[in-house]
Design a protein around this motif. Structure first.
Motif, short mmCIF file in Angstrom:
data_model
loop_
_atom_site.label_atom_id
_atom_site.label_comp_id
_atom_site.label_asym_id
_atom_site.label_seq_id
_atom_site.Cartn_x
_atom_site.Cartn_y
_atom_site.Cartn_z
N PRO A 294 5.18 -47.16 41.47
CA PRO A 294 4.88 -48.38 40.69
C PRO A 294 5.55 -48.52 39.30
O PRO A 294 5.92 -47.49 38.71
N LYS A 295 5.41 -49.72 39.25
CA LYS A 295 5.97 -50.02 37.82
C LYS A 295 5.36 -49.56 36.65
O LYS A 295 6.36 -49.13 35.81
N SER A 296 4.13 -49.19 36.54
CA SER A 296 3.89 -48.50 35.54
C SER A 296 4.20 -47.05 35.50
O SER A 296 4.34 -46.60 34.33
N VAL A 297 4.43 -46.49 36.51
CA VAL A 297 4.86 -44.97 36.33
C VAL A 297 6.22 -45.09 35.95
O VAL A 297 6.79 -44.28 34.99
N TRP A 298 7.20 -46.20 36.21
CA TRP A 298 8.50 -46.21 35.54
C TRP A 298 8.52 -46.52 34.09
O TRP A 298 9.42 -46.06 33.39
N MET A 299 7.75 -47.30 33.62
CA MET A 299 7.59 -47.78 32.46
C MET A 299 7.08 -46.61 31.62
O MET A 299 7.58 -46.27 30.39
N GLU A 300 6.19 -45.62 32.01
CA GLU A 300 5.58 -44.54 31.44
C GLU A 300 6.77 -43.32 31.38
O GLU A 300 7.04 -42.75 30.11
N ILE A 301 7.57 -43.24 32.42
CA ILE A 301 8.66 -42.39 32.41
C ILE A 301 9.84 -42.87 31.29
O ILE A 301 10.23 -41.96 30.60
N SER A 302 10.16 -44.14 31.24
CA SER A 302 10.92 -44.77 30.28
C SER A 302 10.35 -44.41 28.94
O SER A 302 11.32 -44.11 27.94
N ARG A 303 9.30 -44.87 28.72
CA ARG A 303 8.91 -44.83 27.31
C ARG A 303 8.97 -43.47 26.85
O ARG A 303 9.24 -43.20 25.46
N SER A 304 8.56 -42.37 27.71
CA SER A 304 8.49 -40.94 27.59
C SER A 304 9.83 -40.42 27.15
O SER A 304 10.13 -39.40 26.26
N LEU A 305 10.94 -41.01 27.46
CA LEU A 305 12.28 -40.52 27.55
C LEU A 305 13.29 -41.66 26.63
O LEU A 305 14.18 -42.04 27.21
N TYR A 306 12.64 -41.96 25.60
CA TYR A 306 13.47 -42.72 24.70
C TYR A 306 13.86 -44.15 24.94
O TYR A 306 14.77 -44.46 24.79
N ASP A 307 12.86 -44.68 25.87
CA ASP A 307 13.05 -46.27 26.50
C ASP A 307 14.47 -46.48 27.09
O ASP A 307 15.00 -47.44 27.06
N ILE A 308 14.78 -45.39 27.96
CA ILE A 308 16.33 -45.57 28.64
C ILE A 308 15.90 -46.30 30.00
O ILE A 308 14.95 -45.82 30.80
N GLU A 309 16.73 -47.06 30.23
CA GLU A 309 16.51 -47.83 31.48
C GLU A 309 17.11 -46.94 32.64
O GLU A 309 17.82 -46.18 32.67
N PRO A 310 16.10 -47.00 33.45
CA PRO A 310 16.34 -45.96 35.02
C PRO A 310 17.87 -46.57 35.67
O PRO A 310 18.05 -47.81 35.58
N GLU A 311 18.34 -45.76 36.27
CA GLU A 311 19.66 -46.08 37.23
C GLU A 311 19.07 -45.69 38.66
O GLU A 311 18.68 -44.62 39.02
N PHE A 312 19.08 -47.06 39.34
CA PHE A 312 18.41 -46.98 40.69
C PHE A 312 19.73 -46.76 41.81
O PHE A 312 20.42 -47.68 41.75
N VAL A 313 19.40 -45.77 42.54
CA VAL A 313 20.58 -45.66 43.49
C VAL A 313 20.12 -45.12 45.04
O VAL A 313 19.18 -44.46 45.08
N ASP A 314 20.56 -45.99 46.03
CA ASP A 314 20.41 -45.51 47.29
C ASP A 314 21.39 -44.53 47.89
O ASP A 314 22.63 -44.76 47.80
N SER A 315 21.13 -43.31 48.06
CA SER A 315 22.18 -42.33 48.78
C SER A 315 22.93 -42.76 49.92
O SER A 315 23.88 -41.98 50.12
N LYS A 316 22.54 -43.88 50.60
CA LYS A 316 23.26 -44.31 51.77
C LYS A 316 24.73 -44.49 51.38
O LYS A 316 25.73 -44.79 52.26
N TYR A 317 24.95 -44.87 50.04
CA TYR A 317 26.31 -45.06 49.45
C TYR A 317 27.20 -43.91 49.30
O TYR A 317 28.25 -44.06 48.97
#
Length: 577
Positions: free
Chosen positions: A290-313
């Protein structure tokens, strides 16, 4: 929580047991004049062997008899189409026939089950077939437990319809972690893997669900009448913020900041001063959390933007993940040798048996369990009963199952799960990396692990930065995907402090470490025992940590708190010492 004006934008199987009683027949001989238009004697019950054949495919006896009464049994393809239609539409389409035993349930196999030699006689839970109209009562009796599971999943941020479908597939008794795996696997497969045979219609957009709507409405109406509290560890926990339950907007394609084959895009980012390494940190979670989870992760880790990757590449299997890290994103390099990108590149021997109507080129995200023998038997029986190529309805059913369980073709009309060593290969692990633990546990630990080629691409920037090796603090290590990636990059691990609660995972990591590494390995079972003072003592003993790596699946705020706590403790101790 991260506000809109922060550093980045948050935009928007059981099989019914055949009755032992013989089918009733009209013992009066029928003359030619008494044959009905379907070629069957008026009043004559269908041949018992024919009925048993369809029962063995997973259809209810009453449903089979009703289908034969309607259209006869001369056209096996037409009869199978009708039975699949009954199966989709449920009780209303097939009179009083109960369809509760028709949906294959997810079951875990015996540890060392031999898929090549199973006899297909196992009954998933030992229940007798229900032909007395009590299916609805059983449904209502299970609703309370089912509601609790649905509420727990909804509290974790999943849509209610997806939670409901996952429980339908996996069963009410399935653990929450299994249900979460099913939801994410279905999302990775394009939302098709929840669905049952014949639940599709062809539109200009592909396959859309249409079956089972009346059942779904019944379940929704029943749930509205029931009190929905309790039901799991997250049942009473308040949302993290106002975005609780909202899906995280994900990029398309999900290629991260760059790919090894993409040299045209130029992506730059600036990190807050307090986030700049060392220590470098790297944290993975499911992209569809959920979006709330990613916001909490980012907030706790210096507001860094997540890098989203699909391993099929990076390999021949999909795996959608997000990574929050402070690693440089320039001068990355892929692991060598480059992994295969398609099924046939990885396993060319399967091409011999692959039907032309199975258009898969890559596999879906690996789950932590495999298809049961009964599910495989139903697929093979459905194919054996039809022409070549099979009718479109049968094709859809088979493809639904193959995508859900990553089944491959190993013979004529014969499918099977991937072997554990094949999963190891696709994940980037050495052969037999997980050997030595029970088969079902091998599937589970591989399903939970990093995809080594993907992680290795991100970690490759460390090679030139640390030519003399690194000290690594690995939280929730699993079977050592990050460590294998560092090893394959040629980065020496001088010290590895590994925190992993699962004993099998620790044994796998220790076995690999002893065979491949010369540095110091310290294994810790409970992350809570890694106190801030203990982190500082390790730094005084071995020097600063160059990399703090870890990852969790889904929404586990208590465990993520420990990752954030330990990372900050490592940074603070490094500054003081």
């Amino acid at each position: 929580m991260v506000d809109s004006d922060d550093s980045f934008e948050w935009e928007s199987d059981g099989e019914a047991e055949p009755s032992s009683a013989p089918a009733s027949r009209n013992m009066d001989a029928a003359g030619l004049s008494t044959l009905d238009p379907n070629g069957r004697a008026n009043g004559e019950a269908p041949p018992n062997s024919l009925v048993e054949g369809y029962v063995g495919m997973g259809f209810k006896r009453e449903m089979v008899v009703k289908g034969i009464e309607e259209i006869g049994h001369n056209d096996s393809n037409a009869l199978l189409e009708l039975l699949l239609t009954y199966k989709t539409l449920g009780d209303e389409a097939a009179g009083n026939c109960s369809t509760s035993g028709l949906i294959p349930r997810s079951t875990e196999d015996d540890d060392d089950f031999d898929f090549e030699n199973w006899d297909g006689d196992d009954n998933a839970d030992g229940r007798e077939p229900n032909s007395n109209g009590s299916g609805h009562e059983d449904f209502l009796r299970e609703m309370s437990e089912k509601d609790n599971k649905i509420k727990s999943l909804v509290d974790m941020g999943f849509p209610e319809d997806e939670a409901n479908r996952a429980i339908t597939i996996c069963g009410v008794d399935a653990a929450l972690s299994v249900l979460v795996d099913s939801i994410y696997a279905a999302q990775a497969a394009g939302n098709c893997s929840y669905m049952n045979p014949s639940e599709y219609e062809v539109t200009d957009r592909g396959f859309d669900s249409f079956g089972g709507r009346k059942k779904a409405r019944l379940m929704e109406d029943s749930k509205k009448k029931m009190k929905r509290y309790g039901g799991g560890a997250q049942g009473s926990r308040p949302p993290l913020d106002g975005y609780h339950g909202e899906r995280m907007p994900l990029p398309h394609p999900m290629v991260g900041f760059n790919l090894p084959t993409d040299r045209l895009r130029s992506v730059t980012r600036s990190l807050p001063k307090q986030a700049i390494g060392p220590p470098y940190f790297y944290y993975e979670n499911m992209a569809r959390a959920p979006k709330s989870v990613w916001m909490e992760i980012s907030r706790s880790l210096y507001d860094i933007e997540p890098e989203f990757v699909d391993s099929k590449y990076f390999c021949a299997a999909a795996r959608e993940r997000g990574y929050v890290h402070n690693l440089p994103i320039e001068k990355r390099s892929p692991l060598r040798p480059l992994p295969p990108k398609t099924i046939f590149e990885a396993f060319p021997h399967y091409e011999k048996w692959w039907p032309a109507w199975d258009h898969r080129e890559q596999l879906n995200c690996f789950e932590t369990r495999v298809a049961s023998p009964n599910q495989i038997k139903q697929i093979e029986c459905a194919l054996a009963r039809t022409s070549n190529p099979p009718p479109i309805t049968v094709q859809r059913y088979v493809m639904d199952q193959c995508r859900e369980w990553n089944l491959v073709w190993v013979g004529k009309n014969k499918v099977a799960p991937l072997e554990q060593d094949e999963m190891e290969y696709l994940h980037g692990f050495p052969r037999n990396h997980t050997r030595g633990v029970a088969n079902t546990k091998r599937y589970k630990c591989l399903g939970d692990s990093f995809q080594v080629d993907t992680v290795g691409y991100h970690l490759s920037v460390l090679k030139d930065m640390f030519p003399n090796g690194v000290n690594v603090l690995s939280l929730f290590t699993g079977i050592g995907g990050g460590e294998v990636a560092l090893h394959r990059l040629g980065i020496h691990m001088k010290t590895l402090i590994s925190v992993e609660i699962n004993e099998d995972n620790r044994r796998i990591l220790k076995g690999w470490w002893d065979q491949t590494q010369t540095g110091t390995l310290i294994e810790i079972a409970d992350v809570k025992s890694l106190t801030n003072d203990r982190v500082e003592s390790f730094i005084r003993r071995f020097g600063r940590f160059d990399l703090v790596i870890g990852g969790l699946e889904g929404e586990q705020p208590a465990l993520f708190y420990h990752y954030s706590r330990i990372l900050k403790a490592a940074k603070s101790a490094t500054t003081r010492i």
